[in-house]
Design an enzyme around this catalytic site. Structure first.
Site, PDB file in Angstrom:
ATOM      1  N   THR A 234      -0.745  -3.154  12.678  1.00 53.33           N
ATOM      2  CA  THR A 234       0.343  -3.368  11.715  1.00 53.33           C
ATOM      3  C   THR A 234       1.568  -2.558  12.123  1.00 53.33           C
ATOM      4  OG1 THR A 234      -1.286  -3.698   9.954  1.00 53.33           O
ATOM      5  CG2 THR A 234       0.980  -3.214   9.265  1.00 53.33           C
TER       6      THR A 234
ATOM      7  N   ASP B  93      -5.856  -0.493  -1.696  1.00 53.55           N
ATOM      8  CA  ASP B  93      -6.605  -1.383  -2.582  1.00 53.55           C
ATOM      9  C   ASP B  93      -7.857  -1.950  -1.933  1.00 53.55           C
ATOM     10  OD1 ASP B  93      -5.083  -3.143  -0.748  1.00 53.55           O
ATOM     11  OD2 ASP B  93      -5.954  -4.734  -1.976  1.00 53.55           O
TER      12      ASP B  93
ATOM     13  N   ASP C 115      -4.953   2.307  10.757  1.00 50.80           N
ATOM     14  CA  ASP C 115      -6.354   2.019  11.070  1.00 50.80           C
ATOM     15  C   ASP C 115      -6.406   1.613  12.547  1.00 50.80           C
ATOM     16  OD1 ASP C 115      -9.007   1.226  11.039  1.00 50.80           O
ATOM     17  OD2 ASP C 115      -8.739  -0.417   9.639  1.00 50.80           O
TER      18      ASP C 115
ATOM     19  N   ARG D 184      -5.328   0.638  -6.725  1.00 48.71           N
ATOM     20  CA  ARG D 184      -4.133   1.273  -6.141  1.00 48.71           C
ATOM     21  C   ARG D 184      -3.645   2.435  -6.992  1.00 48.71           C
ATOM     22  NH1 ARG D 184      -2.261  -2.156  -2.059  1.00 48.71           N
ATOM     23  NH2 ARG D 184      -2.453  -4.388  -2.458  1.00 48.71           N
TER      24      ARG D 184
ATOM     25  N   GLY E 149       0.774  -1.239   0.000  1.00 51.19           N
ATOM     26  CA  GLY E 149       0.000   0.000   0.000  1.00 51.19           C
ATOM     27  C   GLY E 149       0.800   1.281   0.000  1.00 51.19           C
TER      28      GLY E 149
END
Ligand code: IMP
Ligand code: MG
Length: 173
Positions: free
Chosen positions: A100, A152, A96, A158, A38
Site C-alpha cells: 500500500t 478494523d 504490513d 476502529r 485506518g
C-alpha cells in the site's frame, strides 16, 4: 481478542512519534496525507501535537475485502491535496507487506513533491515484501491481525482506544 498495546502505551508512542516528526521537520511547512480509513485516529491525535505549519489531506486505499487476507489494492486519490513542491508525510495505521505504502509513494512521486516520508503506528515484523521502510514507526508487532485505534476487522473495532489482536474465535476460525 487480547490487548496487545494498551491505551497509555499507544498515547505515549504517538507523543514520541510527534516529537520525532517535529524534530525532523522543524518549522518547515508540511503536507500530511492520511490514508483512509485506518489512519483517522492516528491522524487526529498526531496532528494536534505537530508544531510546524501544516495542511491535511486524505487519500483512500483499500485492499481488504471483508476478511483478514489481502485483495487487489484500490486507491482513490480524488480528495488528495495538491502536493507539488511540498514536503509530504503519509500517515497510515499499519505497514504490513508495504505494498500500500509503495503504491501510494509511486503515485505521489508523479505529482512532483519536494519529499515524501511515511509515518505508521504499527509495523509487522518480517512481513515486508518491498524495499521500503516507514520513516516514523510507533511499534513493531508480531504477525497477528490487529484491530483498534483505527484498524478494523470487517469495518468493526476502529473505535477501540487500544490495539488488540484477534483470536481464532473472533474470526470464526
Ligand atoms: P500492506 O499493503 O500489506 O502494507 O497493508 C497495509 C494495509 O492493510 C493497512 O493500511 C491496513 O488497512 C491493512 N492491514 C494490514 N494488516 C492489518 C491488520 O492486522 N489489521 C487491520 N488492517 C490491516
Ligand atoms: Mg489501511
Amino acid at each position: 481478542m487480547k490487548t496487545l498495546i494498551s491505551e497509555p502505551e499507544v498515547n505515549e508512542a504517538v507523543c514520541r512519534m510527534a516529537d520525532e516528526i517535529n524534530g525532523f521537520y522543524g518549522d518547515s511547512p508540511l503536507t500530511i496525507v492520511g490514508v483512509l480509513t485506518g489512519s483517522v485516529v492516528l491522524l487526529a491525535d498526531l496532528i494536534r501535537q505537530m508544531t510546524m505549519p501544516l495542511r491535511v489531506g486524505v487519500v483512500q486505499a483499500s485492499s481488504y475485502r471483508g476478511a483478514t487476507t489481502r485483495g487487489p489494492l484500490v486507491i482513490n486519490s480524488d480528495l488528495m491535496p495538491n502536493i507539488a513542491k511540498q514536503d509530504v508525510l503519509i500517515v497510515d495505521d499499519i505497514f504490513d507487506t508495504g505494498h500500500t505504502m509503495l503504491e501510494l509513494i509511486d503515485l505521489m512521486h508523479k505529482l512532483a513533491p519536494i519529499s515524501i516520508r511515511s509515518a505508521v503506528l504499527l509495523q509487522k515484523t518480517g512481513q515486508q515484501q518491498v524495499e521500503l521502510c516507514p520513516d516514523f514507526v510507533g511499534f513493531e508487532i508480531p504477525n497477528e491481525f490487529v484491530v483498534g485505534y483505527g484498524l478494523d476487522y470487517q469495518d468493526q473495532y476502529r473505535n477501540l482506544p487500544y490495539v488488540a489482536a484477534l483470536e481464532s474465535h473472533d474470526i470464526g476460525e
